[in-house]
Design a protein around this motif. Structure first.
Motif, PDB file in Angstrom:
ATOM      1  N   UNK A 145      31.710  49.513  40.659  1.00 38.62           N
ATOM      2  CA  UNK A 145      32.523  48.202  40.529  1.00 38.62           C
ATOM      3  C   UNK A 145      33.590  48.455  39.476  1.00 38.62           C
ATOM      4  N   UNK A 146      34.667  47.988  39.658  1.00 36.37           N
ATOM      5  CA  UNK A 146      35.850  47.927  38.705  1.00 36.37           C
ATOM      6  C   UNK A 146      36.232  46.485  38.492  1.00 36.37           C
ATOM      7  N   UNK A 147      36.234  46.012  37.373  1.00 36.18           N
ATOM      8  CA  UNK A 147      36.732  44.749  37.125  1.00 36.18           C
ATOM      9  C   UNK A 147      38.071  44.705  36.566  1.00 36.18           C
ATOM     10  N   UNK A 159      38.365  39.811  38.258  1.00 34.16           N
ATOM     11  CA  UNK A 159      37.980  39.891  39.899  1.00 34.16           C
ATOM     12  C   UNK A 159      37.296  41.390  39.618  1.00 34.16           C
ATOM     13  N   UNK A 160      35.955  41.211  40.430  1.00 37.34           N
ATOM     14  CA  UNK A 160      35.323  42.623  40.382  1.00 37.34           C
ATOM     15  C   UNK A 160      35.599  43.300  41.706  1.00 37.34           C
ATOM     16  N   UNK A 161      36.257  44.493  41.582  1.00 39.09           N
ATOM     17  CA  UNK A 161      36.258  45.217  43.057  1.00 39.09           C
ATOM     18  C   UNK A 161      34.956  46.025  43.313  1.00 39.09           C
ATOM     19  N   UNK A 162      34.567  46.072  44.411  1.00 40.69           N
ATOM     20  CA  UNK A 162      33.456  46.781  44.781  1.00 40.69           C
ATOM     21  C   UNK A 162      33.831  47.845  45.834  1.00 40.69           C
ATOM     22  N   UNK A 200      41.416  45.217  51.078  1.00 40.69           N
ATOM     23  CA  UNK A 200      40.165  44.805  51.300  1.00 40.69           C
ATOM     24  C   UNK A 200      39.951  43.391  51.722  1.00 40.69           C
ATOM     25  N   UNK A 201      38.900  42.681  51.149  1.00 43.01           N
ATOM     26  CA  UNK A 201      38.586  41.269  51.663  1.00 43.01           C
ATOM     27  C   UNK A 201      37.791  40.758  50.487  1.00 43.01           C
ATOM     28  N   UNK A 209      35.476  41.452  45.502  1.00 41.18           N
ATOM     29  CA  UNK A 209      36.517  42.125  46.502  1.00 41.18           C
ATOM     30  C   UNK A 209      36.018  43.262  46.882  1.00 41.18           C
ATOM     31  N   UNK A 210      35.650  43.389  48.215  1.00 47.11           N
ATOM     32  CA  UNK A 210      35.108  44.516  49.044  1.00 47.11           C
ATOM     33  C   UNK A 210      36.111  45.431  49.292  1.00 47.11           C
ATOM     34  N   UNK A 211      36.394  46.569  48.832  1.00 37.79           N
ATOM     35  CA  UNK A 211      37.507  47.199  49.006  1.00 37.79           C
ATOM     36  C   UNK A 211      37.512  48.431  50.092  1.00 37.79           C
ATOM     37  N   UNK A 212      38.485  48.408  50.791  1.00 36.85           N
ATOM     38  CA  UNK A 212      38.375  49.521  52.068  1.00 36.85           C
ATOM     39  C   UNK A 212      39.342  50.582  51.168  1.00 36.85           C
ATOM     40  N   UNK A 213      39.942  50.696  50.591  1.00 39.61           N
ATOM     41  CA  UNK A 213      41.021  51.373  49.873  1.00 39.61           C
ATOM     42  C   UNK A 213      40.937  50.863  48.380  1.00 39.61           C
TER      43      UNK A 213
END
Length: 394
Positions: A145-147, A159-162, A200-201, A209-213
């Motif tokens: 996780x990156x906030x 926003x937390x990017x996963x 992502x989405x 936020x579910x990250x694809x890249x």
């Protein structure tokens, strides 16, 4: 189509190389077409490792066109040598000369300049539509996780990017100018203060936020005045307005140089001053009390990318990078000693010199309107860098 398909082109070349590896004594070279000699069909290739190689196709050599992003040679189509042009990307397979300056090629796989441009435009549009970005406030590499703080219509929100095992993670390389130079990275390399951009989405509640890249980088934005121009060396010496120390700024073909018209500078100055009168500041010397250079992250969106920290969105005049792209382009020789500039770059190995990603002149009013401290730091943090999502088949 995801941007990783374009940036993953070297993987395609590698796969092709493995497939062709049954032919000993042959090797691959990859690069961009510099010139073509139609008299003998010879192609001059500038390779990705900085060399120049003359490609001489064998009689009966295969010429194949592969769309950017395709990972299977089954999708390649036959073309003729006449369809190859300068700027195209080529993988040539054949026998390299002993001095490695020429190759007798039996197969040439081409990604055309036009196809690459279309792919880049599509990728950039996808990042503008689905991408998020902002300044990193916390990193938990173990949980993936990156906030970040991302700008919304209501202001900055966390926003937390996963990221999971499928997420393509890369990092903007030090001293680089192009996003295409980003290298494979890890979440552990990201630290608070970096800039992150993800594709992502977002969750329904808008908090995750579910990250694809995911791409990250450490950037440096500097407010400075020009002291000397060296056009021959594509560089200039400037005075950093915070450290009061000289800084050597390099520019190259990938650097973006723009100049703000007076009225545009005044408008931005008013915003930087929180709407307080910036009138009468145009032309004021920027080196006054509290003049600041800040090592901060720059928005990692490609051209027009949303969500950069401090990016001028949500009723604040649109995205800063889009605005800069509409400003008049300038050359190094258009600048003169005494001009005020803002330079954006990656953090490099030598703090005494940088390579400009973006250099903006005509900023005297802006620097005067944000006299120092946190106000100037926030202002500098809003200048987008050209982290081109989908840029370049490097």
């Amino acid at each position: 189509m995801r941007i990783s398909a374009l940036r993953g082109a070297p993987v395609v070349w590698l796969a092709m190389g493995i497939a062709m590896a049954q032919q000993p004594a042959r090797t691959n070279v990859v690069g961009a077409v510099q010139a073509i000699d139609p008299a003998n069909g010879q192609i001059t290739l500038h390779t990705d490792d900085g060399k120049t190689v003359k490609i001489v196709p064998h009689t009966g050599a295969k010429f194949l066109r592969l769309p950017p992003g395709e990972k299977s040679m089954a999708n390649a189509t036959p073309i003729t040598a006449n369809e190859i042009g300068p700027g195209d990307r080529v993988l040539a397979r054949g026998e390299l000369s002993d001095d490695k300056t020429s190759m007798a090629a039996s197969t040439l796989v081409v990604m055309t300049k036009a196809d690459i441009a279309k792919k880049q435009q599509a990728d950039q549009a996808e990042w503008r539509k689905r991408g998020v970005g902002g300044l990193v406030t916390a990193v938990d590499a173990k949980s993936g996780e990156v906030t970040i703080n991302t700008r919304t219509a209501e202001g900055l929100k966390p926003l937390t990017i996963v990221a999971d095992a499928k997420t393509v993670v890369s990092r903007y390389a030090p001293d680089s100018v192009k996003f295409a130079d980003a290298k494979p990275g890890t979440l552990a390399a990201i630290k608070p203060g970096d800039q992150v951009r993800a594709l992502g989405a977002k969750s329904e509640d808008g908090t995750r936020y579910e990250a694809e890249e995911l791409v990250s980088g450490s950037f440096r934005n500097v407010a400075a005045t020009v002291t000397m121009i060296d056009v021959a060396a594509n560089s200039m010496k400037v005075m950093d307005l915070t450290t009061k120390k000289p800084l050597l700024v390099h520019v190259n073909a990938d650097s973006t140089l723009r100049k703000l018209p007076e009225m545009v500078a005044k408008m931005i100055a008013m915003r930087a001053a929180g709407g307080a009168g910036a009138q009468g500041t145009t032309g004021a010397a920027p080196g006054g009390q509290g003049a600041t250079s800040t090592q901060t992250s720059a928005p990692a969106g490609g051209p027009g990318g949303p969500g950069g920290p401090g990016g001028m969105r949500g009723g604040r005049g649109g995205d800063m990078q889009q605005m800069l792209e509409r400003m008049p382009a300038i050359k190094l020789e258009d600048l003169k000693p005494g001009d005020a500039i803002i330079v954006s770059s990656t953090e490099g190995a030598d703090p005494g010199q940088v390579t400009a990603i973006t250099l903006v002149a005509g900023v005297e009013a802006i620097l005067s309107a944000a006299p120092g401290g946190s106000q100037r730091a926030r202002m500098l943090g809003s200048w987008n860098l050209d982290m081109e999502m989908g840029g370049g088949m490097q």
